[in-house]
Design an enzyme around this catalytic site. Structure first.
Site, PDB file in Angstrom:
ATOM      1  CG  ASP A 190      -0.281  -7.489   0.106  1.00 24.61           C
ATOM      2  OD1 ASP A 190      -0.837  -7.088  -0.929  1.00 24.61           O
ATOM      3  OD2 ASP A 190      -0.599  -7.082   1.246  1.00 24.61           O
ATOM      4  CD  GLU A 246       5.526  -2.073   3.440  1.00 24.74           C
ATOM      5  OE1 GLU A 246       4.696  -2.853   2.951  1.00 24.74           O
ATOM      6  OE2 GLU A 246       5.915  -1.023   2.857  1.00 24.74           O
ATOM      7  CG  ASP A 261      -2.540  -3.680   4.177  1.00 22.42           C
ATOM      8  OD1 ASP A 261      -2.737  -4.831   4.610  1.00 22.42           O
ATOM      9  OD2 ASP A 261      -2.377  -3.452   2.957  1.00 22.42           O
ATOM     10  CD  GLN A 313       4.610   3.645  -0.813  1.00 23.88           C
ATOM     11  OE1 GLN A 313       4.400   3.165  -1.912  1.00 23.88           O
ATOM     12  NE2 GLN A 313       4.855   2.887   0.255  1.00 23.88           N
ATOM     13  CE1 TYR A 325      -7.142  -2.822  -4.384  1.00 20.08           C
ATOM     14  CE2 TYR A 325      -7.108  -5.166  -4.812  1.00 20.08           C
ATOM     15  CZ  TYR A 325      -6.742  -4.089  -4.033  1.00 20.08           C
ATOM     16  OH  TYR A 325      -5.987  -4.290  -2.911  1.00 20.08           O
ATOM     17  CB  SER A 364       2.048  -0.954  -4.340  1.00 18.81           C
ATOM     18  OG  SER A 364       3.353  -0.928  -3.807  1.00 18.81           O
ATOM     19  CG  ASP A 365      -0.895  -1.701  -9.069  1.00 17.33           C
ATOM     20  OD1 ASP A 365      -1.155  -2.883  -9.324  1.00 17.33           O
ATOM     21  OD2 ASP A 365      -1.719  -0.914  -8.575  1.00 17.33           O
ATOM     22  CD  GLN A 378      -5.599  -7.588   3.093  1.00 18.24           C
ATOM     23  OE1 GLN A 378      -4.517  -8.023   2.702  1.00 18.24           O
ATOM     24  NE2 GLN A 378      -5.796  -6.322   3.385  1.00 18.24           N
TER      25      GLN A 378
HETATM   26  N1  SAM Z   1      -3.470  -5.019  -1.546  1.00 16.22           N
HETATM   27  C1  SAM Z   1      -2.718  -4.009  -2.179  1.00 16.22           C
HETATM   28  C2  SAM Z   1      -2.870  -3.892  -3.660  1.00 16.22           C
HETATM   29  O1  SAM Z   1      -2.681  -4.870  -4.392  1.00 16.22           O
HETATM   30  O2  SAM Z   1      -3.191  -2.795  -4.100  1.00 16.22           O
HETATM   31  C3  SAM Z   1      -1.288  -4.011  -1.730  1.00 16.22           C
HETATM   32  C4  SAM Z   1      -1.275  -3.437  -0.360  1.00 16.22           C
HETATM   33  S1  SAM Z   1       0.205  -3.328   0.516  1.00 16.22           S
HETATM   34  C5  SAM Z   1      -0.157  -1.775   1.292  1.00 16.22           C
HETATM   35  C6  SAM Z   1       1.498  -2.998  -0.649  1.00 16.22           C
HETATM   36  C7  SAM Z   1       2.801  -2.682   0.075  1.00 16.22           C
HETATM   37  O3  SAM Z   1       3.921  -3.116  -0.703  1.00 16.22           O
HETATM   38  C8  SAM Z   1       3.030  -1.206   0.377  1.00 16.22           C
HETATM   39  O4  SAM Z   1       2.956  -0.994   1.762  1.00 16.22           O
HETATM   40  C9  SAM Z   1       4.410  -0.920  -0.198  1.00 16.22           C
HETATM   41  O5  SAM Z   1       5.164  -0.037   0.597  1.00 16.22           O
HETATM   42  C10 SAM Z   1       5.000  -2.331  -0.239  1.00 16.22           C
HETATM   43  N2  SAM Z   1       6.144  -2.473  -1.147  1.00 16.22           N
HETATM   44  C11 SAM Z   1       6.281  -1.933  -2.381  1.00 16.22           C
HETATM   45  N3  SAM Z   1       7.475  -2.271  -2.903  1.00 16.22           N
HETATM   46  C12 SAM Z   1       8.112  -3.035  -1.985  1.00 16.22           C
HETATM   47  C13 SAM Z   1       9.383  -3.671  -1.943  1.00 16.22           C
HETATM   48  N4  SAM Z   1      10.243  -3.573  -2.959  1.00 16.22           N
HETATM   49  N5  SAM Z   1       9.716  -4.393  -0.844  1.00 16.22           N
HETATM   50  C14 SAM Z   1       8.853  -4.501   0.196  1.00 16.22           C
HETATM   51  N6  SAM Z   1       7.624  -3.911   0.220  1.00 16.22           N
HETATM   52  C15 SAM Z   1       7.262  -3.180  -0.860  1.00 16.22           C
END
Ligand code: SAM
Length: 287
Positions: free
Chosen positions: A161, A112, A92, A37, A229, A163-164, A68
């Site tokens: 936790d 992660e 993060d 990404q 958000y 991403s979308d 968090q």
């Molecule tokens: N608080 C945030 C939100 O809801 O917008 C989420 C933050 S955190 C940075 C989301 C993390 O999920 C990212 O660092 C991303 O790389 C990770 N992520 C996405 N898909 C994933 C997967 N399949 N396995 C593990 N981590 C993943």
């Protein structure tokens, strides 16, 4: 930088077309592409430092504690003895920071997918990345969906936790993922996943809660407020293997002294109970 217009960053995402959140940037601290990404970090005039992945705001220094703390303490305080916790995503470090504070948590495993998010957070977002310093934490780089396939009856609580559901996180919103999490839990285990907002993503909230309900004898949706958000609130789907659980009645209640010692700025037992109270248009849609 193309995405900045006169120093203003404008969030854009196909999931919420036609409306946008925008903030003024003082300095671009990081901008570049990882294997998975685009990763940007901005210093801003009103939100402090902001992490953006693929043009979607992930966290801001001003309000990240709300998300968090709630995604961590809602499931942890529903569980009688959350000794071993798995965090999926959370690059993060903010969720690890909160989970490590819980007095009963002994071991945290985190997976992660994107090492670069961890690296960038350690460099520019130390207020969250401090979570990676916990002696309780074992950090893996890999896909949470694949990781889950190789773990059985191991965790008391699993917090996703992510991403979308576009890009690397898409599998973390599938029913199969809830099924894999169920297998990875110990008896009476609890899962809690980021599950979208009631204003922009009610279809996503409904489907994600449906998948959780199909796999777990007890499931509910709770939400918190994160002004940065889209539309403000963000919610979590929470499921338990204990069919008699009362999600809105925390088993561990922190005193004011505990809250201060743990530096809790949003979570308390009253807001825990209130987080499960839904507005009418959501309550009956999710019934
Ligand atoms: N608080 C945030 C939100 O809801 O917008 C989420 C933050 S955190 C940075 C989301 C993390 O999920 C990212 O660092 C991303 O790389 C990770 N992520 C996405 N898909 C994933 C997967 N399949 N396995 C593990 N981590 C993943």
């Amino acid at each position: 930088m193309d995405k900045l217009q006169n120093k203003w960053f404008k969030e854009s995402c196909e999931m919420w077309p036609g409306a946008t959140f925008t903030f003024e940037v003082k300095e671009v601290l990081q901008s570049g592409k990882s294997q998975y990404q685009n990763i940007d970090v901005f210093d801003t005039t009103s939100l402090g430092r902001v992490l953006v992945l693929d043009d979607i705001i992930q966290c801001t220094q001003k309000d990240e504690f709300s998300y968090q703390e709630m995604i961590s303490f809602l499931p942890l305080c529903c569980h009688k003895n959350p000794e071993k916790v798995l965090i999926v995503g959370g690059g993060d470090g903010g969720v690890a920071r909160e989970v490590a504070k819980h007095p009963k948590v002994k071991e945290i495993v985190q997976v992660e997918i994107d090492e670069k998010v961890i690296e960038v957070s350690k460099k520019y977002l130390q207020f969250m990345a401090v979570g990676f310093d916990s002696e309780k934490l074992e950090l893996h780089v890999g896909d949470g969906f694949e990781f889950m396939k190789n773990h059985s009856q191991e965790f008391d609580v699993i917090i996703t936790d992510s991403s979308d559901p576009i890009g690397p996180a898409v599998n973390l919103f599938l029913e199969n993922y809830f099924s894999l999490m169920k297998s990875a839990l110990k008896p009476n285990g609890i899962v809690c996943s980021q599950a979208g907002t009631i204003w922009n993503d009610l279809d996503l909230v409904t489907s994600t809660l449906g998948y959780c309900r199909n796999q777990f004898p007890a499931a509910a949706y709770a939400y918190t407020t994160v002004p940065a958000y889209p539309s403000g609130p963000i919610g979590f789907v929470i499921g338990s293997l204990d069919k008699n659980i009362k999600f809105d009645q925390p088993t561990l209640v922190f005193s004011r002294e505990d809250e201060k010692a743990m530096n809790l700025k949003y979570y308390n037992s009253d807001i825990h109970k209130a987080a499960f109270v839904l507005p009418t248009f959501v309550k009956y849609r999710l019934a």
